[in-house]
Scaffold this active site. Structure first.
Site, mmCIF file in Angstrom:
data_model
loop_
_atom_site.group_PDB
_atom_site.id
_atom_site.type_symbol
_atom_site.label_atom_id
_atom_site.label_comp_id
_atom_site.label_asym_id
_atom_site.label_seq_id
_atom_site.Cartn_x
_atom_site.Cartn_y
_atom_site.Cartn_z
ATOM 1 N N GLU A 40 0.887 -1.248 -0.188
ATOM 2 C CA GLU A 40 0.132 0.196 0.018
ATOM 3 C C GLU A 40 0.709 1.385 -0.095
ATOM 4 O OE1 GLU A 40 -3.313 -0.339 2.840
ATOM 5 O OE2 GLU A 40 -3.158 1.793 3.356
ATOM 6 N N ASP A 41 1.985 1.420 0.730
ATOM 7 C CA ASP A 41 2.678 2.470 0.905
ATOM 8 C C ASP A 41 3.965 2.522 0.324
ATOM 9 O OD1 ASP A 41 0.685 3.160 2.555
ATOM 10 O OD2 ASP A 41 1.234 2.636 4.495
ATOM 11 N N ASP A 90 -3.480 -4.726 13.546
ATOM 12 C CA ASP A 90 -2.916 -3.190 12.900
ATOM 13 C C ASP A 90 -3.846 -1.959 13.492
ATOM 14 O OD1 ASP A 90 -2.006 -1.451 10.949
ATOM 15 O OD2 ASP A 90 -3.845 -1.653 9.654
HETATM 16 MN MN MN Z 1 -0.891 -0.776 8.997
#
Ligand code: MN
Length: 591
Positions: free
Chosen positions: A103-104, A164
């Site tokens: 994602e990042d 998370d």
């Molecule tokens: Mn995370």
């Protein structure tokens, strides 16, 4: 990338292998606490994949900072350590360390799949958010749908997501107050109920208290004051405990007894319900023996002190929907003070604290579904009806609604135990059992009852269906007034729409669907059909080609046709797959 990342650690590994006392503190890696926690539950685990996952994640996130100013990698490390403490398996820890890379960072899902294999990449993909730039406002709903679908095949997706969220909530302090409220709200609407469904009380309690702290700081402080100024109870409880232990010894029942403190939110919630604060001391008796020892211990407690009427509950004979089992009772203890007892075996205790995670703690990497299919029954029901919810927004609304309901359990005439939202009706039960359209009546605890009668926990319900020769029957639009479960609601509205009854068709004509919504609807129907075949769309290119082949001026026109049901998503997707599975074509990724 993996090779490059492992380089800096080679000397440490080498030192450890040649020095008899291993590497000293100077050679410690930040991932060591994760490995140590993992070995406490799984002493013989091969942790090399976890080390490798850390090295890749560290390199990928290098230079990124969290809002708190810490290095980004501290977040995946904390999530992995949390999961290791819970007792999760090796693959889960590797996926937790990598969970934000796709994602990042520039690290791709394909690369992850090559480096760590399909199991890890499946878990990471399950918790990876959809791109807001591509999906717009639908991104959040699509993300939840993807997560739940992935969890349907591997529940570890949800367990990683919960860990998370725990770490993000623990570090919420640095965010702006507006985003604090938004995140806390979403946590209480979706993630806390999910933790509850999975029976992971450890996570549920912590999330509840952090959400409480952020959404109602005054209420939280009041409870905190109460706990800090509460009079000393240790002497009293020691007396009670030794009396019970004495009785148990005489009965040859081995048990541990320990006080159970309530958490801030549960005490507050209980106070709001009662109108006054009620916090009697509470003891847990964990017996080291078979289920029958629990009843022996109950007899011992009731023999010592008078039980309060109406306070006894047998969750061993009738487990809660998340498989929680215990005996609950309250007695008038020494000095006429009420004392609560929770009585359970060791394995019931593990299930009470860890829920579905208990199986990973106990047995390594087993698939919990095989061991305990009923624990995930609600998830499969949810995924069944999600196939009917074309629009991801509908899905999220229905998910929230399903999760917000208290659950009850009823028994069918065949003896099956079925979980329903509280105040569900015989119609909800009939649709849950899969045959609602032909129902004509119901007996509740042996008495003929209206179809709209709300059911209570423990009811025995017999559904009466029309048989051949009866007057033809059909679902009625009135049912929508009292139906409680989203699944039944969808089924009834769909039946009515398909058979030309119902106001929802008229409603749709009165308020025409906007072009934007039609495009979103079309896209999401195609997305769903792809996911059901474990495929994903890497780009719009194949769709665009198909639109031209079918004679549409552009892709939007095709999407509108799907939304208006002039084309079916399933047929389009079959054609798409056939087209890209020709040799040389590869723009559809296998999910
Ligand atoms: Mn995370």
């Amino acid at each position: 990338m993996a090779l490059e990342a492992s380089m800096p650690h080679l000397p440490a590994q080498w030192l450890r292998s040649v020095l008899p006392w291993g590497g000293g503190p100077a050679h410690q890696s930040p991932v060591d606490p994760v490995l140590a926690a993992h070995r406490r539950q799984h002493p013989r685990a091969d942790v090399s994949i976890v080390r490798r996952a850390y090295e890749v994640a560290e390199l990928a996130h290098r230079g990124q900072m969290r809002k708190s100013g810490e290095e980004y990698i501290t977040h995946p490390l904390a999530v992995a350590e949390l999961l290791a403490d819970l007792g999760m398996d090796t693959i889960t820890l590797a996926a937790a360390l990598l969970h934000d890379t796709v994602e990042d960072t520039a690290y791709t899902l394909e690369q992850l799949d090559t480096d760590f294999g399909h199991e890890v990449s499946y878990l990471v993909d399950g918790v990876t958010k959809f791109d807001k730039a591509f999906y717009g406002d639908a991104a959040e709903a699509e993300t939840y749908r993807k997560m739940m679908l992935s969890a349907g095949r591997d529940i570890r997706v949800l367990i990683i997501k919960l860990a998370d969220r725990v770490h993000n909530m623990r570090t919420l302090g640095v965010r702006s107050s507006k985003s604090k409220t938004r995140i806390a709200q979403a946590t209480s609407e979706v993630l806390i109920p999910l933790a509850d469904r999975l029976g992971i009380q450890r996570i549920k309690r912590e999330l509840e208290d952090i959400v409480f702290f952020h959404l109602d700081p005054a209420g939280w402080a009041e409870m905190d004051d109460y706990f800090r100024t509460q009079p000393e109870r240790n002497n009293y409880l020691t007396g009670v405990t030794s009396k019970v232990l004495g009785e148990l010894r005489a009965l040859k029942v081995h048990a541990d007894i320990s006080p159970r403190k309530r958490h801030h939110w549960s005490l507050w919630n209980d106070r709001v319900r009662r109108g006054h604060l009620y916090d009697p001391p509470r003891l847990a008796i964990i017996v080291n023996g078979p289920d029958t020892d629990c009843y022996a211990a109950l007899g011992a407690v009731h023999g010592l002190w008078r039980p309060l009427p109406g306070r006894f509950k047998d969750f061993i004979a009738t487990p809660k929907f998340n498989l929680y089992q215990s005996l609950h009772t309250t007695v008038l203890g020494p000095g006429d003070q009420p004392v609560e007892f929770l009585i359970r075996t060791r394995s019931m205790h593990a299930t009470a604290e860890y829920g579905i995670v208990a199986q990973f703690r106990a047995g390594g990497n087993g698939n919990p579904e095989r061991n305990n299919p009923e624990q995930l029954e609600w998830l499969h029901r949810l995924l069944d009806w999600q196939r009917d919810a074309v629009d991801s927004g509908d899905f999220l609304t229905a998910l929230r609604c399903d999760l917000s309901e208290e659950q009850i359990q009823v028994f069918t005439s065949g003896g099956a135990q079925v979980t329903l939202p509280s105040e569900a009706t015989p119609v909800d039960l009939a649709y849950t059992l899969g045959d609602g359209d032909r129902m004509i009546g119901a007996y509740i605890n042996g008495r003929l009852s209206p179809l709209s009668a709300p059911l209570s926990d423990g009811d025995r319900v017999e559904i009466i269906h029309a048989t051949l020769g009866d007057e033809p029957v059909r679902p009625s639009a009135d049912w929508l007034e009292f139906i409680r479960s989203p699944h039944a609601r969808l089924q009834v509205s769909q039946w009515l729409a398909e058979h030309g009854y119902g106001e929802d068709i008229a409603d749709q004509e009165a308020a025409p669907v906007s072009l934007g919504n039609k495009l979103r609807l079309g896209r999401s129907a195609i997305g769903l059909a792809l996911r059901q075949r474990n495929r994903a769309l890497a780009s719009d290119h194949p769709l665009r080609t198909l639109a031209h082949k079918l004679g549409y001026p552009d892709l939007d026109a095709l999407l509108v046709a799907v939304a208006e049901r002039r084309e079916t998503a399933n047929e389009l997707v079959e054609r798409l797959i056939a087209a890209v599975d020709e040799p040389g074509a590869a723009s559809l990724a296998r999910g």
